[in-house]
Enzyme design. Structure first.
Site, PDB file in Angstrom:
ATOM      1  N   CYS A 160      77.309  72.819  40.480  1.00 47.97           N
ATOM      2  CA  CYS A 160      75.934  73.314  40.549  1.00 47.97           C
ATOM      3  C   CYS A 160      75.773  74.624  39.769  1.00 47.97           C
ATOM      4  O   CYS A 160      76.701  75.409  39.654  1.00 47.97           O
ATOM      5  CB  CYS A 160      75.527  73.549  41.998  1.00 47.97           C
ATOM      6  SG  CYS A 160      75.381  72.026  42.935  1.00 47.97           S
ATOM      7  N   CYS A 161      74.544  74.849  39.292  1.00 45.38           N
ATOM      8  CA  CYS A 161      74.218  76.102  38.611  1.00 45.38           C
ATOM      9  C   CYS A 161      73.947  77.131  39.696  1.00 45.38           C
ATOM     10  O   CYS A 161      72.793  77.425  40.018  1.00 45.38           O
ATOM     11  CB  CYS A 161      72.994  75.929  37.736  1.00 45.38           C
ATOM     12  SG  CYS A 161      73.262  74.657  36.525  1.00 45.38           S
ATOM     13  N   GLU A 162      75.035  77.649  40.258  1.00 42.37           N
ATOM     14  CA  GLU A 162      74.944  78.496  41.440  1.00 42.37           C
ATOM     15  C   GLU A 162      76.322  79.152  41.597  1.00 42.37           C
ATOM     16  O   GLU A 162      77.304  78.450  41.818  1.00 42.37           O
ATOM     17  CB  GLU A 162      74.622  77.581  42.643  1.00 42.37           C
ATOM     18  CG  GLU A 162      74.621  78.217  43.995  1.00 42.37           C
ATOM     19  CD  GLU A 162      73.524  79.253  44.151  1.00 42.37           C
ATOM     20  OE1 GLU A 162      72.387  78.986  43.732  1.00 42.37           O
ATOM     21  OE2 GLU A 162      73.833  80.344  44.660  1.00 42.37           O
TER      22      GLU A 162
END
Ligand SMILES: *Cc1c(COP(=O)(O)O)cnc(C)c1O
Length: 427
Positions: free
Chosen positions: A346-348
């Site tokens: 995830c972009c996290e």
């Protein structure tokens, strides 16, 4: 160094499953493991009868519910929706105990059909009372006895995201409502009966702590002659990682049994025991099977990026849980090991599989078998609070498939979500 091995999966076994499962990631559950954990729970020592309830929020997939049902294990549900899922798996209303943070009015017809409700707040007790006023209808009450255990807590506030008892916890009716008579007043006012006392505070693995929790909980039974059952909840610690201890149920149960016998000597009452394990039954019997899909480096760290992450196993991001991560090489050549940080897809930045033990905000380096892109990475200890508690569909990643495996075989028990299913309710 020995060939890397996960708790119950090998690369060959996973390759054999590939045609039926499709792509990674997917959850794999061990049928033998689930069965043997069920047997241990069912042999919990007891003085005057035992009911084991599966805290189904740990892993609510149909096949897992059916397996436990076939073993004679009943259900602890945490919402009316879980009740629906348990019914779908063949359970009767009377097999289900509901302890919920949100009691919607749907509970009334369920209770009429035999569902056992544990009132978890004074308002819930009043709702039950006004629905069944003057009928002598029986309910349970969940007490927050003022102590709890679980996870690392903040040194300034004592708060921990995995603690379920004590003054920082909103679960259950505060012990003070017994001592000031509020509970007794409501029960009298509405003409209802308390047949079950419930506490769930996470008892850990120390038999002495178990005994004192049992004793303290039994004290609440003294307030009502109508109490027949004491439910000690779940929270039985399971060692997911090497060197971590698991609860010895036989040993802890022995001290609990003594407490029930002492209560009988003192009061003449034989109280039945219920336990509600979730983690104990499933945690080490499930794994997330993933692949390393990229490898990147900075000056300070080498990162393995998985084709899974908080979309499947949220516990490390949510409360710094440590899960074993094992690389199962797809090709055998002297790989050696290296220290890496394992992250999700995830972009996290918080999508981290290896937080630093004891510091959920920091990156933890793990020594693992050197991976190549495409290798399996198995996240063990993922049978509880993973598939059922994921950050589902973040970045629009589809929900992973699930498979049940056994010696020499396996079958898909939940298909991978299709991309259309992600948006099917959008108008
Ligand atoms: C979550 C829960 C359990 C199970 O807890 P584990 O730590 O998974 O054993 C049992 N009882 C109640 C009421 C719960 O909410």
């Amino acid at each position: 160094m020995e060939a890397a091995k996960s708790r119950f999966l090998t690369a060959e076994q996973l390759d054999a499953l590939a045609p039926s499962v499709g792509r990674t990631p997917f959850f794999a559950y061990s049928r033998e493991g689930l069965t043997s954990s069920a047997d241990s729970a069912l042999s919990f020592p007891n003085a005057y009868g035992l009911t084991v309830r599966y805290a189904m929020k740990a892993s609510p997939t149909l096949s897992i519910l059916k397996l436990f049902r076939s073993k004679g294990i009943k259900i602890d549900a945490s919402s009316v929706f879980e009740v629906e899922r348990a019914l779908r798996a063949g359970y009767d209303y009377s097999d289900i105990s509901l302890s919920t943070q949100e009691l919607s009015s749907e509970f009334i017809p369920y209770v009429e059909k035999g569902l056992k409700l544990n009132c978890c707040s004074l308002n819930q007790l009043r709702s039950f009372g006004s629905a069944f006023k003057g009928t002598g209808k029986k309910c349970g009450i969940r007490i927050n006895p003022g102590v709890g255990s679980g996870g690392f807590s903040s040194s300034t506030t004592g708060f921990s995201k995995t603690n379920v008892g004590g003054p920082t916890s909103s679960f259950g009716i505060w012990v003070g409502s017994f001592t000031d008579g509020s509970i007794q007043n409501i029960v009298e006012e509405y003409g209802i009966k308390v047949e079950r006392i419930h506490t769930h505070i996470g008892s850990g693995s120390d038999p002495e702590v178990w005994k004192s929790v049992a004793k303290k909980s039994l004290e609440f039974a003294e307030y009502f002659d109508s109490v027949e059952t004491l439910n000690l909840g779940g929270g039985y610690k399971v060692g997911r990682n090497e060197g971590e201890e698991s609860t010895d149920l036989a040993e802890c149960g022995g001290t609990v049994k003594n407490a029930f016998e002492e209560f009988k000597e003192k009061t003449g009452r034989s109280i039945k025991l219920e336990i509600e394990p979730g983690t104990f039954l499933t945690a080490n019997n499930g794994a997330l099977v993933s692949r390393v899909q990229d490898i990147v480096e900075t000056d300070d760290y080498k990162f393995y990026k998985l084709d899974s992450g908080m979309t499947d196993v949220l516990r490390p991001s949510l409360y710094g849980a440590i899960h074993p991560c094992t690389i199962l090489p797809t090709s055998e050549e002297g790989r050696g090991t290296e220290e890496v940080v394992i992250v999700g897809h995830c972009c996290e930045s918080g999508d981290l599989m290896t937080p630093l033990p004891g510091d959920p905000e920091a990156l933890g380096k793990r020594e693992v078998t050197k991976a190549q892109v495409g290798d399996y990475c198995v996240i063990d200890g993922s049978g509880a609070y993973c598939s059922g508690m994921s950050c589902k569909n973040y970045n629009s990643f589809p929900e992973a498939a699930e498979v049940m495996v056994w010696e020499g075989g396996g079958e898909v028990i939940r298909k991978r979500q299709s991309v259309e299913q992600i948006w099917e309710n959008e108008l």
